[in-house]
Write a protein that holds these residues in place. Structure first.
Motif, PDB file in Angstrom:
ATOM      1  N   MET A   1       3.439 -14.833  -2.876  1.00 42.91           N
ATOM      2  CA  MET A   1       4.432 -13.938  -3.452  1.00 42.91           C
ATOM      3  C   MET A   1       5.557 -13.730  -2.467  1.00 42.91           C
ATOM      4  O   MET A   1       5.328 -13.485  -1.280  1.00 42.91           O
ATOM      5  N   ARG A   2       6.796 -13.805  -2.912  1.00 47.58           N
ATOM      6  CA  ARG A   2       7.950 -13.581  -2.057  1.00 47.58           C
ATOM      7  C   ARG A   2       8.458 -12.157  -2.239  1.00 47.58           C
ATOM      8  O   ARG A   2       8.548 -11.667  -3.347  1.00 47.58           O
ATOM      9  N   LEU A   3       8.803 -11.505  -1.118  1.00 45.41           N
ATOM     10  CA  LEU A   3       9.290 -10.139  -1.190  1.00 45.41           C
ATOM     11  C   LEU A   3      10.625 -10.017  -0.482  1.00 45.41           C
ATOM     12  O   LEU A   3      10.827 -10.591   0.590  1.00 45.41           O
ATOM     13  N   LEU A   4      11.540  -9.281  -1.066  1.00 42.71           N
ATOM     14  CA  LEU A   4      12.778  -8.963  -0.387  1.00 42.71           C
ATOM     15  C   LEU A   4      12.501  -7.932   0.699  1.00 42.71           C
ATOM     16  O   LEU A   4      11.733  -6.999   0.500  1.00 42.71           O
ATOM     17  N   GLU A 229      13.302 -18.254 -16.944  1.00 47.34           N
ATOM     18  CA  GLU A 229      13.586 -18.419 -15.516  1.00 47.34           C
ATOM     19  C   GLU A 229      14.835 -19.282 -15.428  1.00 47.34           C
ATOM     20  O   GLU A 229      14.829 -20.452 -15.818  1.00 47.34           O
ATOM     21  N   PHE A 230      15.932 -18.719 -14.940  1.00 44.30           N
ATOM     22  CA  PHE A 230      17.190 -19.472 -14.881  1.00 44.30           C
ATOM     23  C   PHE A 230      17.121 -20.623 -13.882  1.00 44.30           C
ATOM     24  O   PHE A 230      17.799 -21.638 -14.040  1.00 44.30           O
ATOM     25  N   ASP A 231      16.312 -20.438 -12.809  1.00 46.47           N
ATOM     26  CA  ASP A 231      16.093 -21.490 -11.814  1.00 46.47           C
ATOM     27  C   ASP A 231      17.405 -22.073 -11.318  1.00 46.47           C
ATOM     28  O   ASP A 231      17.571 -23.281 -11.178  1.00 46.47           O
ATOM     29  N   GLU A 232      18.343 -21.190 -11.041  1.00 43.11           N
ATOM     30  CA  GLU A 232      19.676 -21.620 -10.659  1.00 43.11           C
ATOM     31  C   GLU A 232      19.726 -22.335  -9.311  1.00 43.11           C
ATOM     32  O   GLU A 232      20.649 -23.114  -9.045  1.00 43.11           O
ATOM     33  N   ALA A 277      12.576 -11.843  -5.913  1.00 44.18           N
ATOM     34  CA  ALA A 277      13.612 -12.567  -5.184  1.00 44.18           C
ATOM     35  C   ALA A 277      14.983 -12.082  -5.633  1.00 44.18           C
ATOM     36  O   ALA A 277      15.109 -11.405  -6.657  1.00 44.18           O
ATOM     37  N   PRO A 278      16.040 -12.434  -4.893  1.00 44.73           N
ATOM     38  CA  PRO A 278      17.378 -12.099  -5.371  1.00 44.73           C
ATOM     39  C   PRO A 278      17.701 -12.900  -6.630  1.00 44.73           C
ATOM     40  O   PRO A 278      17.238 -14.030  -6.794  1.00 44.73           O
ATOM     41  N   VAL A 290      21.246  -7.048  -7.220  1.00 35.45           N
ATOM     42  CA  VAL A 290      20.450  -7.506  -8.360  1.00 35.45           C
ATOM     43  C   VAL A 290      19.262  -8.322  -7.861  1.00 35.45           C
ATOM     44  O   VAL A 290      19.438  -9.349  -7.203  1.00 35.45           O
ATOM     45  N   ASN A 291      18.065  -7.857  -8.174  1.00 36.61           N
ATOM     46  CA  ASN A 291      16.843  -8.571  -7.836  1.00 36.61           C
ATOM     47  C   ASN A 291      16.122  -8.970  -9.115  1.00 36.61           C
ATOM     48  O   ASN A 291      16.387  -8.444 -10.192  1.00 36.61           O
ATOM     49  N   LYS A 292      15.247  -9.955  -8.995  1.00 37.03           N
ATOM     50  CA  LYS A 292      14.513 -10.405 -10.176  1.00 37.03           C
ATOM     51  C   LYS A 292      13.019 -10.436  -9.898  1.00 37.03           C
ATOM     52  O   LYS A 292      12.567 -10.796  -8.808  1.00 37.03           O
ATOM     53  N   LEU A 293      12.276 -10.038 -10.904  1.00 44.30           N
ATOM     54  CA  LEU A 293      10.824 -10.048 -10.871  1.00 44.30           C
ATOM     55  C   LEU A 293      10.341 -11.059 -11.883  1.00 44.30           C
ATOM     56  O   LEU A 293      10.722 -10.996 -13.050  1.00 44.30           O
ATOM     57  N   MET A 294       9.513 -11.993 -11.455  1.00 50.29           N
ATOM     58  CA  MET A 294       8.841 -12.900 -12.383  1.00 50.29           C
ATOM     59  C   MET A 294       7.386 -12.452 -12.496  1.00 50.29           C
ATOM     60  O   MET A 294       6.731 -12.174 -11.491  1.00 50.29           O
ATOM     61  N   VAL A 295       6.878 -12.420 -13.743  1.00 50.80           N
ATOM     62  CA  VAL A 295       5.532 -11.919 -13.993  1.00 50.80           C
ATOM     63  C   VAL A 295       4.542 -13.072 -14.153  1.00 50.80           C
ATOM     64  O   VAL A 295       4.915 -14.217 -14.355  1.00 50.80           O
TER      65      VAL A 295
END
Length: 330
Positions: A1-4, A229-232, A277-278, A290-295
Motif C-alpha cells: 500500500m502506498r501512503l502520502l 482508474e485513470f492510470d494517467e 496516491a496523488p 487532490v488525493n485518490k483512494l483505490m479500493v
C-alpha cells in the motif's frame, strides 16, 4: 500500500485505535464521521456471493454513516443477464444503512463480449438505470439517503439519474459516471461515440456545478467517486493521448479543485488493490490538494473505512476493513 506523507500520521493514529467504533472520537472533531468504500464486487460469481455477504455483515456491524460502491458488480467474463444484475442489486439492498452506487464498465460497457453474453451495451445501461436508480432522489440500502440527482436538477441531462451528490457535516460527496474501458470511448463500436460524448458532457457539467455549489456552501472538503482508474502515469511523459476518454473528466476535476482550494479526495476501483496516491492531471502532474483512494476488489473482497474529520487539516484517514474468512486473493 502506498501512503502520502501528509496522510501517514493520521492513518497511524486511526489504525491504532483499539475500538474501531470509537475512531471518530479518537481524532477529536465534534463533526467527525466515517463511511465505507468498496467496489468490484461481487466479482467472481457465484463464489463471491458468500464473501460479499460476509463483508456486508461486517459493514453493518460497523454502522458507518453510509457506504459507497465504486461499481463493477460482476466480472467482465460473467453474463450481463437480468438475473445476474438483479442478484447484485438484491445483495446491495441488504446493507442496513445507505449505499450510494456508481456504475462500472463490467455491467454494461463490456457486455458486448461473447463471454458476457453479447448484449448491446446501451440496452444494458438502460436496464441498470431502471433497476438501480428507479428513485433518482434516493440512494440504495435499507435506510436510503436523500440525494440530489443531476437528472432532476439539470433537465438538459435528464438521462443521467446515476450522477448524484449529497453532503455530510460540511463535506460534499458526488458521483460521476466514469467507468473503465476508456470511459466508453471505443473506436470499434460506432454507436459508442455518441453515448460517450453525451455522457462526458453531462459528467463535466455535473462536476463543474458541484464544485461551484461546494464553494458557495463553504464546504470543508469534496469527495468524488467513480469506477475508473485513470492510470494517467502510464502514458509517455505522463500526458494522456487525445483519444483518452478520461481527459475531460480530469481537466474538470483539476479546474474545480483549484477554484475550491480545499481538500479533495477521489475514490475509485478498477485495479482491485488498496492504494493512496496523488491524483495526476491529464498531463501527468499531481493536482495540488487532490488525493485518490483505490479500493479492494475482485478476489480481495474487503473494503476501506474512511474516517472524516471536517475540522482537521488533513480531513481524511483510512483503515482497511478486512474480513479474514475472505482471504487475501490468489
Amino acid at each position: 500500500m502506498r501512503l502520502l506523507p501528509a496522510l501517514s500520521g493520521l492513518m497511524l493514529i486511526i489504525a491504532t485505535a483499539l475500538n474501531p467504533a470509537s475512531a471518530a472520537e479518537r481524532i477529536g472533531g465534534d463533526t467527525a464521521f466515517s463511511f465505507v468504500a468498496l467496489g468490484d464486487m461481487p466479482y467472481n460469481l457465484p463464489e463471491d456471493y458468500t464473501k460479499f455477504d460476509r463483508l456486508i455483515a461486517a459493514v453493518n456491524a460497523l454502522k458507518p454513516a453510509f457506504t459507497l460502491h465504486m461499481g463493477d458488480i460482476k466480472s467482465g467474463g460473467i453474463p450481463c443477464s437480468d438475473e445476474v444484475l438483479k442478484k447484485s442489486y438484491d445483495q446491495i439492498q441488504t446493507f442496513e444503512g445507505a449505499l450510494v452506487y456508481t456504475i462500472g464498465d463490467n455491467e454494461w460497457l463490456d457486455c458486448h463480449r461473447k463471454a458476457a453474453g453479447g448484449y448491446n451495451p446501451r440496452e444494458r445501461l438502460a436496464k441498470l438505470r431502471e433497476m438501480f436508480f428507479a428513485t433518482p432522489g434516493k440512494s440504495l440500502g435499507k435506510a436510503p439517503l436523500d440525494v440530489e440527482s443531476q437528472a432532476l436538477l439539470m433537465p438538459e441531462f435528464s438521462t443521467y439519474v446515476e450522477n448524484t451528490r449529497f453532503a455530510k457535516n460540511g463535506v460534499m460527496f458526488l458521483t460521476a459516471h466514469v467507468p473503465g474501458s476508456n470511459n466508453g470511448f471505443e473506436a470499434q463500436d460506432p454507436d459508442a461515440a455518441p453515448e460517450f460524448f453525451a455522457r462526458d458532457k453531462a459528467n463535466v457539467a455535473w462536476i463543474n456545478a458541484s464544485f461551484a455549489k461546494a464553494s458557495a456552501d463553504n464546504a470543508k472538503a469534496v469527495v468524488i467517486f467513480v469506477q475508473a482508474e485513470f492510470d494517467e502515469s502510464r502514458f509517455p511523459n505522463g500526458a494522456m493521448p487525445r483519444q483518452s476518454g478520461f481527459t475531460n473528466t480530469l481537466d474538470a476535476i483539476e479546474a474545480g479543485a483549484k477554484s475550491f482550494g480545499k481538500p479533495v479526495l477521489l475514490i475509485h476501483g478498477d485495479e482491485h488493490y488498496f492504494s493512496i496516491a496523488p491524483l495526476r492531471n491529464s498531463k501527468g502532474r499531481p493536482i495540488p490538494g487532490v488525493n485518490k483512494l483505490m479500493v479492494y476488489g475482485d478476489t480481495l473482497v474487503h473494503a476501506v473505512r474512511v474516517v472524516v474529520d471536517p475540522d482537521s487539516s488533513n480531513v481524511f484517514g483510512f483503515i482497511p476493513l478486512i474480513v479474514p474468512e475472505n482471504g487475501m486473493g490468489k
